[in-house]
Design a protein around this motif. Structure first.
Motif, PDB file in Angstrom:
ATOM      1  N   ALA A  87      -0.872  -8.435  -0.534  1.00  0.00           N
ATOM      2  CA  ALA A  87      -0.103  -7.272  -0.073  1.00  0.00           C
ATOM      3  C   ALA A  87       0.994  -7.705   0.888  1.00  0.00           C
ATOM      4  O   ALA A  87       2.116  -7.178   0.835  1.00  0.00           O
ATOM      5  N   SER A  88       0.694  -8.658   1.759  1.00  0.00           N
ATOM      6  CA  SER A  88       1.700  -9.149   2.710  1.00  0.00           C
ATOM      7  C   SER A  88       2.892  -9.769   1.991  1.00  0.00           C
ATOM      8  O   SER A  88       4.031  -9.676   2.465  1.00  0.00           O
ATOM      9  N   GLU A  89       2.645 -10.388   0.852  1.00  0.00           N
ATOM     10  CA  GLU A  89       3.740 -10.983   0.075  1.00  0.00           C
ATOM     11  C   GLU A  89       4.589  -9.916  -0.621  1.00  0.00           C
ATOM     12  O   GLU A  89       5.766 -10.148  -0.913  1.00  0.00           O
ATOM     13  N   LEU A  90       4.008  -8.754  -0.894  1.00  0.00           N
ATOM     14  CA  LEU A  90       4.760  -7.672  -1.557  1.00  0.00           C
ATOM     15  C   LEU A  90       5.630  -6.878  -0.592  1.00  0.00           C
ATOM     16  O   LEU A  90       6.578  -6.218  -1.008  1.00  0.00           O
ATOM     17  N   LEU A  91       5.317  -6.917   0.694  1.00  0.00           N
ATOM     18  CA  LEU A  91       6.041  -6.099   1.670  1.00  0.00           C
ATOM     19  C   LEU A  91       7.537  -6.396   1.717  1.00  0.00           C
ATOM     20  O   LEU A  91       8.339  -5.457   1.774  1.00  0.00           O
ATOM     21  N   PRO A  92       7.975  -7.657   1.672  1.00  0.00           N
ATOM     22  CA  PRO A  92       9.430  -7.900   1.659  1.00  0.00           C
ATOM     23  C   PRO A  92      10.124  -7.292   0.437  1.00  0.00           C
ATOM     24  O   PRO A  92      11.281  -6.871   0.521  1.00  0.00           O
ATOM     25  N   VAL A  93       9.422  -7.226  -0.683  1.00  0.00           N
ATOM     26  CA  VAL A  93      10.012  -6.616  -1.881  1.00  0.00           C
ATOM     27  C   VAL A  93      10.241  -5.125  -1.634  1.00  0.00           C
ATOM     28  O   VAL A  93      11.312  -4.591  -1.951  1.00  0.00           O
ATOM     29  N   LEU A  94       9.252  -4.463  -1.048  1.00  0.00           N
ATOM     30  CA  LEU A  94       9.429  -3.045  -0.709  1.00  0.00           C
ATOM     31  C   LEU A  94      10.584  -2.857   0.275  1.00  0.00           C
ATOM     32  O   LEU A  94      11.397  -1.938   0.127  1.00  0.00           O
ATOM     33  N   ASP A  95      10.658  -3.747   1.279  1.00  0.00           N
ATOM     34  CA  ASP A  95      11.747  -3.669   2.262  1.00  0.00           C
ATOM     35  C   ASP A  95      13.105  -3.806   1.587  1.00  0.00           C
ATOM     36  O   ASP A  95      14.047  -3.060   1.885  1.00  0.00           O
ATOM     37  N   ASN A  96      13.232  -4.767   0.669  1.00  0.00           N
ATOM     38  CA  ASN A  96      14.512  -5.002  -0.003  1.00  0.00           C
ATOM     39  C   ASN A  96      14.915  -3.819  -0.875  1.00  0.00           C
ATOM     40  O   ASN A  96      16.099  -3.461  -0.939  1.00  0.00           O
ATOM     41  N   LEU A  97      13.954  -3.197  -1.543  1.00  0.00           N
ATOM     42  CA  LEU A  97      14.267  -2.018  -2.359  1.00  0.00           C
ATOM     43  C   LEU A  97      14.747  -0.870  -1.462  1.00  0.00           C
ATOM     44  O   LEU A  97      15.705  -0.170  -1.805  1.00  0.00           O
ATOM     45  N   GLU A  98      14.108  -0.687  -0.306  1.00  0.00           N
ATOM     46  CA  GLU A  98      14.529   0.363   0.628  1.00  0.00           C
ATOM     47  C   GLU A  98      15.923   0.078   1.178  1.00  0.00           C
ATOM     48  O   GLU A  98      16.754   0.986   1.293  1.00  0.00           O
ATOM     49  N   ARG A  99      16.195  -1.184   1.518  1.00  0.00           N
ATOM     50  CA  ARG A  99      17.521  -1.548   2.042  1.00  0.00           C
ATOM     51  C   ARG A  99      18.609  -1.310   0.992  1.00  0.00           C
ATOM     52  O   ARG A  99      19.714  -0.883   1.320  1.00  0.00           O
ATOM     53  N   THR A 100      18.285  -1.604  -0.244  1.00  0.00           N
ATOM     54  CA  THR A 100      19.249  -1.392  -1.325  1.00  0.00           C
ATOM     55  C   THR A 100      19.651   0.073  -1.384  1.00  0.00           C
ATOM     56  O   THR A 100      20.840   0.401  -1.513  1.00  0.00           O
ATOM     57  N   LEU A 101      18.660   0.969  -1.272  1.00  0.00           N
ATOM     58  CA  LEU A 101      18.959   2.401  -1.310  1.00  0.00           C
ATOM     59  C   LEU A 101      19.746   2.850  -0.080  1.00  0.00           C
ATOM     60  O   LEU A 101      20.574   3.757  -0.163  1.00  0.00           O
ATOM     61  N   GLN A 102      19.504   2.210   1.062  1.00  0.00           N
ATOM     62  CA  GLN A 102      20.187   2.610   2.293  1.00  0.00           C
ATOM     63  C   GLN A 102      21.665   2.215   2.291  1.00  0.00           C
ATOM     64  O   GLN A 102      22.516   2.964   2.774  1.00  0.00           O
ATOM     65  N   GLY A 117      17.204   3.889 -10.794  1.00  0.00           N
ATOM     66  CA  GLY A 117      16.210   2.903 -11.235  1.00  0.00           C
ATOM     67  C   GLY A 117      15.536   2.214 -10.054  1.00  0.00           C
ATOM     68  O   GLY A 117      14.314   2.021 -10.038  1.00  0.00           O
ATOM     69  N   VAL A 118      16.330   1.870  -9.035  1.00  0.00           N
ATOM     70  CA  VAL A 118      15.767   1.228  -7.835  1.00  0.00           C
ATOM     71  C   VAL A 118      14.834   2.202  -7.122  1.00  0.00           C
ATOM     72  O   VAL A 118      13.744   1.825  -6.673  1.00  0.00           O
ATOM     73  N   GLU A 119      15.247   3.476  -7.040  1.00  0.00           N
ATOM     74  CA  GLU A 119      14.411   4.479  -6.379  1.00  0.00           C
ATOM     75  C   GLU A 119      13.091   4.682  -7.122  1.00  0.00           C
ATOM     76  O   GLU A 119      12.021   4.760  -6.503  1.00  0.00           O
ATOM     77  N   LEU A 120      13.146   4.742  -8.446  1.00  0.00           N
ATOM     78  CA  LEU A 120      11.920   4.884  -9.243  1.00  0.00           C
ATOM     79  C   LEU A 120      11.022   3.656  -9.097  1.00  0.00           C
ATOM     80  O   LEU A 120       9.794   3.770  -8.992  1.00  0.00           O
ATOM     81  N   THR A 121      11.637   2.485  -9.063  1.00  0.00           N
ATOM     82  CA  THR A 121      10.861   1.247  -8.884  1.00  0.00           C
ATOM     83  C   THR A 121      10.174   1.233  -7.527  1.00  0.00           C
ATOM     84  O   THR A 121       8.998   0.876  -7.410  1.00  0.00           O
ATOM     85  N   LEU A 122      10.916   1.647  -6.493  1.00  0.00           N
ATOM     86  CA  LEU A 122      10.345   1.698  -5.144  1.00  0.00           C
ATOM     87  C   LEU A 122       9.171   2.680  -5.086  1.00  0.00           C
ATOM     88  O   LEU A 122       8.103   2.356  -4.557  1.00  0.00           O
ATOM     89  N   LYS A 123       9.331   3.874  -5.645  1.00  0.00           N
ATOM     90  CA  LYS A 123       8.251   4.862  -5.648  1.00  0.00           C
ATOM     91  C   LYS A 123       7.036   4.348  -6.407  1.00  0.00           C
ATOM     92  O   LYS A 123       5.895   4.489  -5.965  1.00  0.00           O
TER      93      LYS A 123
END
Length: 199
Positions: A87-102, A117-123
């Motif tokens: 899970a700790s390794e997945l957290l940066p991926v979630l962060d990057n998807l959120e930053r992309t949307l921001q 597509g990025v928003e659906l992937t993040l959700k």
């Protein structure tokens, strides 16, 4: 006097003591008093040893029960937190998807399908990790909690109470109630009193 009263004569205590010191008669057999004392000592030793063995057995049973309980807790924790490293390794991926949307230009029509597509992937990814107990910590507007938050800076802000989170720089996450990454936050502090110096 009856025959029974005649047979019961007073017993001389000295004679009785002398007889007992020499031998004791049990069912027609003569037994040495020293042997009786020796047997009593052996009986006492055996009784003491039996008590010690019973105590040792009870302690062993208690230790085994404690070990069984600890092992069950360890197995439960291992199941509960086995995904922590993953899970700790997945957290940066979630962060990057959120930053992309921001930072994306939402007014650009050419980019809108990509952002969807990025928003659906993040959700989808957030829902997937939530199924395994990974939950985001977003403390915006909450009081600072050093167990869940990491203060990156403190800023004077008279509009909110001191020690309130006024900005979240990076979300934190917890796995089954255990913080695996604290939220990086900006915290308010009370304004310092200005000093008026007259010249």
């Amino acid at each position: 006097m009856t025959n029974q009263e005649q047979t019961q004569e007073p017993i001389d205590q000295e004679t009785l003591a002398a007889e007992q010191s020499e031998t004791i008669a049990i069912e027609g057999m003569a037994i040495d008093p020293a042997y009786v004392v020796e047997l009593e000592q052996k009986l006492e030793q055996a009784t003491n040893q039996a008590v010690e063995e019973k105590d040792r057995a009870l302690r062993t049973v208690a230790e085994m029960e404690n070990l069984r309980r600890r092992t069950a807790l360890d197995v439960e924790k291992a199941h509960k937190f086995a995904l922590e490293k993953f899970a700790s390794e997945l957290l940066p991926v979630l962060d990057n998807l959120e930053r992309t949307l921001q930072v994306a230009d939402k007014t650009n029509e050419a980019v809108k399908p990509l952002l969807e597509g990025v928003e659906l992937t993040l959700k989808s990814m957030a829902n997937s990790v939530a199924k395994f107990g990974v939950i985001a910590i977003d403390p915006q507007g909450q009081l600072f909690d050093p167990n869940q938050h990491q203060a990156m800076s403190m800023i004077e802000n008279p509009d909110v109470a001191p020690n309130t989170v006024i900005a979240v720089m990076q979300k934190g996450y917890e796995l089954n109630g255990r913080v695996i990454r604290p939220a990086m936050v900006m915290v308010s502090k009370a304004p310092t009193a200005s000093v008026n110096v007259e010249v």
